[in-house]
Design a protein around this motif. Sequence first.
Motif, mmCIF file in Angstrom:
data_model
loop_
_atom_site.group_PDB
_atom_site.id
_atom_site.type_symbol
_atom_site.label_atom_id
_atom_site.label_comp_id
_atom_site.label_asym_id
_atom_site.label_seq_id
_atom_site.Cartn_x
_atom_site.Cartn_y
_atom_site.Cartn_z
ATOM 1 N N VAL A 46 -42.591 -70.796 21.472
ATOM 2 C CA VAL A 46 -42.869 -72.234 21.857
ATOM 3 C C VAL A 46 -44.011 -72.881 21.141
ATOM 4 N N ASP A 47 -43.975 -73.976 21.231
ATOM 5 C CA ASP A 47 -45.285 -74.739 20.977
ATOM 6 C C ASP A 47 -46.038 -74.805 22.144
ATOM 7 N N ASP A 48 -47.447 -75.648 21.820
ATOM 8 C CA ASP A 48 -48.198 -75.552 23.168
ATOM 9 C C ASP A 48 -47.838 -76.359 24.348
ATOM 10 N N GLU A 49 -46.577 -77.330 23.994
ATOM 11 C CA GLU A 49 -46.018 -77.728 25.315
ATOM 12 C C GLU A 49 -44.924 -77.122 25.788
ATOM 13 N N GLY A 50 -44.448 -76.150 25.343
ATOM 14 C CA GLY A 50 -43.501 -75.226 25.919
ATOM 15 C C GLY A 50 -42.123 -75.525 25.353
ATOM 16 N N PHE A 51 -41.852 -76.316 24.122
ATOM 17 C CA PHE A 51 -40.706 -76.763 23.396
ATOM 18 C C PHE A 51 -40.484 -75.273 22.509
ATOM 19 N N LEU A 52 -39.137 -75.083 22.426
ATOM 20 C CA LEU A 52 -38.795 -73.653 21.537
ATOM 21 C C LEU A 52 -39.039 -74.142 20.205
ATOM 22 N N ALA A 93 -35.154 -88.416 26.881
ATOM 23 C CA ALA A 93 -35.344 -87.839 25.497
ATOM 24 C C ALA A 93 -36.183 -86.464 25.516
ATOM 25 N N LYS A 94 -37.232 -86.475 26.141
ATOM 26 C CA LYS A 94 -38.212 -85.206 26.104
ATOM 27 C C LYS A 94 -37.367 -84.141 27.024
ATOM 28 N N LYS A 95 -36.918 -84.727 27.976
ATOM 29 C CA LYS A 95 -36.137 -83.504 28.992
ATOM 30 C C LYS A 95 -34.983 -82.916 28.131
ATOM 31 N N MET A 96 -34.168 -83.916 27.497
ATOM 32 C CA MET A 96 -32.903 -83.243 26.566
ATOM 33 C C MET A 96 -33.448 -82.338 25.628
ATOM 34 N N ALA A 97 -34.524 -82.708 24.715
ATOM 35 C CA ALA A 97 -35.081 -81.851 23.735
ATOM 36 C C ALA A 97 -35.641 -80.670 24.175
ATOM 37 N N TYR A 98 -36.075 -80.582 25.531
ATOM 38 C CA TYR A 98 -36.718 -79.201 26.079
ATOM 39 C C TYR A 98 -35.696 -78.375 26.211
ATOM 40 N N ILE A 99 -34.722 -78.787 26.954
ATOM 41 C CA ILE A 99 -33.664 -78.090 27.557
ATOM 42 C C ILE A 99 -32.674 -77.492 26.538
ATOM 43 N N ALA A 100 -32.564 -78.443 25.366
ATOM 44 C CA ALA A 100 -31.608 -78.289 24.016
ATOM 45 C C ALA A 100 -32.472 -77.150 23.110
ATOM 46 N N GLY A 101 -33.691 -76.768 23.402
ATOM 47 C CA GLY A 101 -34.412 -75.819 22.539
ATOM 48 C C GLY A 101 -34.838 -76.635 21.289
ATOM 49 N N VAL A 142 -45.720 -67.091 22.407
ATOM 50 C CA VAL A 142 -44.511 -66.444 22.765
ATOM 51 C C VAL A 142 -44.557 -66.424 24.168
ATOM 52 N N THR A 143 -43.606 -66.872 24.972
ATOM 53 C CA THR A 143 -43.305 -66.800 26.512
ATOM 54 C C THR A 143 -42.162 -65.930 26.802
ATOM 55 N N THR A 144 -41.946 -65.466 27.906
ATOM 56 C CA THR A 144 -40.679 -64.950 28.393
ATOM 57 C C THR A 144 -40.085 -65.805 29.539
ATOM 58 N N ILE A 145 -38.882 -65.893 29.226
ATOM 59 C CA ILE A 145 -38.154 -66.961 30.239
ATOM 60 C C ILE A 145 -36.643 -66.098 30.489
ATOM 61 N N ALA A 146 -36.361 -66.010 31.524
ATOM 62 C CA ALA A 146 -35.276 -65.304 31.989
ATOM 63 C C ALA A 146 -35.186 -63.961 31.262
ATOM 64 N N GLY A 147 -36.525 -63.384 31.354
ATOM 65 C CA GLY A 147 -36.388 -61.866 30.595
ATOM 66 C C GLY A 147 -36.465 -61.696 29.319
ATOM 67 N N PRO A 180 -37.532 -79.498 19.338
ATOM 68 C CA PRO A 180 -38.950 -79.963 19.228
ATOM 69 C C PRO A 180 -38.718 -81.278 19.826
ATOM 70 N N LYS A 181 -39.984 -81.900 20.609
ATOM 71 C CA LYS A 181 -40.073 -83.259 21.229
ATOM 72 C C LYS A 181 -39.741 -84.102 20.106
ATOM 73 N N PRO A 182 -38.884 -85.310 20.430
ATOM 74 C CA PRO A 182 -38.593 -86.305 19.403
ATOM 75 C C PRO A 182 -39.822 -87.080 18.992
#
Length: 104
Positions: free
Chosen positions: A13-19, A88-96, A3-8, A98-100
């Motif tokens: 998240v997984d080990d790479e920071g993907f929701l 692809a990786k950036k879109m998945a990350y921002i869209a919350g 679990v991480t804190t983003i914007a309060g 998993p990495k494709p």
Amino acid sequence: MPVTTIAGRDVHVDDEGFLTVYDEWDPDLARQLAAQIGLDLTDEHFKALTFLRADYVTQGETATLRRVSALGGIPTKELFSLFPKKPAKKMAYIAGLPKPHGCV
């Protein structure tokens, strides 16, 4: 699941920071995630993100760049412009999502 804190707020998240929890995402969180990787989201970015999230619900996996281009109607060249270097990786990350599959 880490679990991480983003914007309060806490998000899983997984080990790479993907929701890892689909319902923890919203457009405000997307803006925060994008800012972390140096992007300022526009309506064009959200068009791709909205497609990705809707496609994920029906397909059960994150769409590839080719799928976003073909079915989402966004040319590959534009995706590279919106999400430079690894779209692809950036879109998945921002869209919350998993990495494709196939992304390193």
